[in-house]
Design a protein around this motif. Structure first.
Motif, PDB file in Angstrom:
ATOM      1  N   TRP A   1       0.808  -1.215   0.000  1.00  0.00           N
ATOM      2  CA  TRP A   1       0.000   0.000   0.000  1.00  0.00           C
ATOM      3  C   TRP A   1       0.845   1.271   0.000  1.00  0.00           C
ATOM      4  O   TRP A   1       0.453   2.285  -0.575  1.00  0.00           O
TER       5      TRP A   1
ATOM      6  N   GLY B   1      -0.649   3.287  -3.042  1.00  0.00           N
ATOM      7  CA  GLY B   1      -1.488   4.438  -2.752  1.00  0.00           C
ATOM      8  C   GLY B   1      -0.911   5.747  -3.277  1.00  0.00           C
ATOM      9  O   GLY B   1      -1.549   6.433  -4.088  1.00  0.00           O
TER      10      GLY B   1
ATOM     11  N   THR C   1      -9.086   0.344  -3.999  1.00  0.00           N
ATOM     12  CA  THR C   1      -8.803   0.793  -2.637  1.00  0.00           C
ATOM     13  C   THR C   1     -10.081   0.938  -1.828  1.00  0.00           C
ATOM     14  O   THR C   1     -10.126   0.582  -0.644  1.00  0.00           O
TER      15      THR C   1
ATOM     16  N   SER D   1     -11.149  -2.419  -0.781  1.00  0.00           N
ATOM     17  CA  SER D   1     -10.217  -2.934   0.226  1.00  0.00           C
ATOM     18  C   SER D   1     -10.501  -2.336   1.598  1.00  0.00           C
ATOM     19  O   SER D   1     -10.294  -2.993   2.628  1.00  0.00           O
TER      20      SER D   1
ATOM     21  N   TYR E   1     -10.921  -4.137   5.120  1.00  0.00           N
ATOM     22  CA  TYR E   1     -10.073  -3.661   6.219  1.00  0.00           C
ATOM     23  C   TYR E   1     -10.889  -3.384   7.478  1.00  0.00           C
ATOM     24  O   TYR E   1     -10.567  -3.861   8.566  1.00  0.00           O
TER      25      TYR E   1
ATOM     26  N   VAL F   1      -5.352   5.504   2.505  1.00  0.00           N
ATOM     27  CA  VAL F   1      -4.676   4.342   1.928  1.00  0.00           C
ATOM     28  C   VAL F   1      -3.604   3.821   2.881  1.00  0.00           C
ATOM     29  O   VAL F   1      -3.451   2.605   3.073  1.00  0.00           O
TER      30      VAL F   1
ATOM     31  N   LEU G   1      -4.204   1.200   5.484  1.00  0.00           N
ATOM     32  CA  LEU G   1      -4.280  -0.208   5.099  1.00  0.00           C
ATOM     33  C   LEU G   1      -2.959  -0.956   5.306  1.00  0.00           C
ATOM     34  O   LEU G   1      -2.908  -2.159   5.104  1.00  0.00           O
ATOM     35  N   THR G   2      -1.907  -0.240   5.666  1.00  0.00           N
ATOM     36  CA  THR G   2      -0.608  -0.895   5.857  1.00  0.00           C
ATOM     37  C   THR G   2      -0.660  -1.819   7.067  1.00  0.00           C
ATOM     38  O   THR G   2      -1.494  -1.648   7.963  1.00  0.00           O
TER      39      THR G   2
END
Length: 261
Positions: A11, A15, A83, A86, A90, A229, A232-233
């Protein structure tokens, strides 16, 4: 488990890479227009002096600006949709079972606002004000409304998550979101004010101030989404033990929850 790609996908590269496209397109179009078409790009209906063109004047009237802006927006759109989906996975994996049933409708609603925002931006790019002013104007208003709604919803959800997990990284991310959203609203109000003042009084440089607010709106929007974004890591919220986080299953749960309510 399904959805584990959230923790392994790059990401931090993906991102900023996706969101750099509209940023590059904006700077290219503005700089190119100022360099080669200064007078034409800054022309207004009341013929007063301005030093910055609006985004529509810089990106939607001449080549190669039109093509650069068009490709930047179109190419970054699939990444934005990916994203958005996702984020649904998440949020599902970062909440406990006893808390999830309360937030399924809100999570889906926030996701829908994000989809509307992305789609409106795409329409705003593909349909210029000269080809279909009505659709262009509607797309612009829809983009602004959905972007504000998405930001507000994301802040609300992260506030709930932070109160639920009290994780330091989430608190830092939430502070950045609140600052970016506040600045976004200020730019939006500034753009509305300068647009009104320009059309009412036709003063020199006022339309350029409106254009500057437009640029800042785009850059702040990009910054907000880049911050989202980076949530999301793998260093984001710890994953719960959910066994199935596929999108179809989440949508079925959302419909079931709505019926129950």
């Amino acid at each position: 488990m399904p959805g584990s790609y959230i923790d392994t996908f790059p990401w931090k590269k993906f991102g900023p890479g996706v969101l750099s496209l509209p940023t590059f397109g904006l700077f290219f179009c503005v700089i190119y227009s100022l360099r080669y078409y200064f007078e034409e790009a800054n022309a207004t209906h009341c013929n007063v002096w301005n030093f910055l063109p609006s985004i529509s004047a810089a990106a939607g009237s001449r080549e190669p600006q039109m093509s650069v802006w068009w490709y930047c927006i179109v190419l970054h759109t699939p990444g934005r949709y990916f994203t958005a989906c996702s984020h649904l996975v998440y949020y599902n994996t970062r909440t406990t079972e006893r808390w999830k049933h309360v937030n399924y409708p809100w999570i889906i609603t926030i996701l829908l606002f994000n989809f509307v925002e992305i789609t409106a931006l795409l329409l705003l790019t593909l349909v210029t004000s000269t080809s279909d002013f009505g659709l262009h104007k509607t797309s612009f208003i829809t983009f602004l409304f959905s972007s504000v709604a998405y930001m507000l919803g994301t802040i609300w959800l992260h506030t709930s998550l932070y109160s639920h997990t009290a994780q330091a990284k989430l608190g830092v991310s939430l502070r950045y979101k609140k600052m970016l959203f506040t600045f976004y609203l200020c730019c939006l109000l500034g753009a509305a004010y300068f647009y009104w003042r320009h059309n009412t009084y036709c003063e020199p440089s006022v339309y350029s101030m409106f254009s500057l607010c437009e640029y800042l709106l785009v850059l702040t929007n990009v910054g907000f989404h880049c911050n989202a974004v980076l949530d999301l890591t793998p260093t984001g919220l710890p994953s719960s033990s959910s066994s199935d986080v596929s999108l179809p299953r989440l949508l079925r749960k959302f419909l079931y929850t709505c019926r129950a309510v």
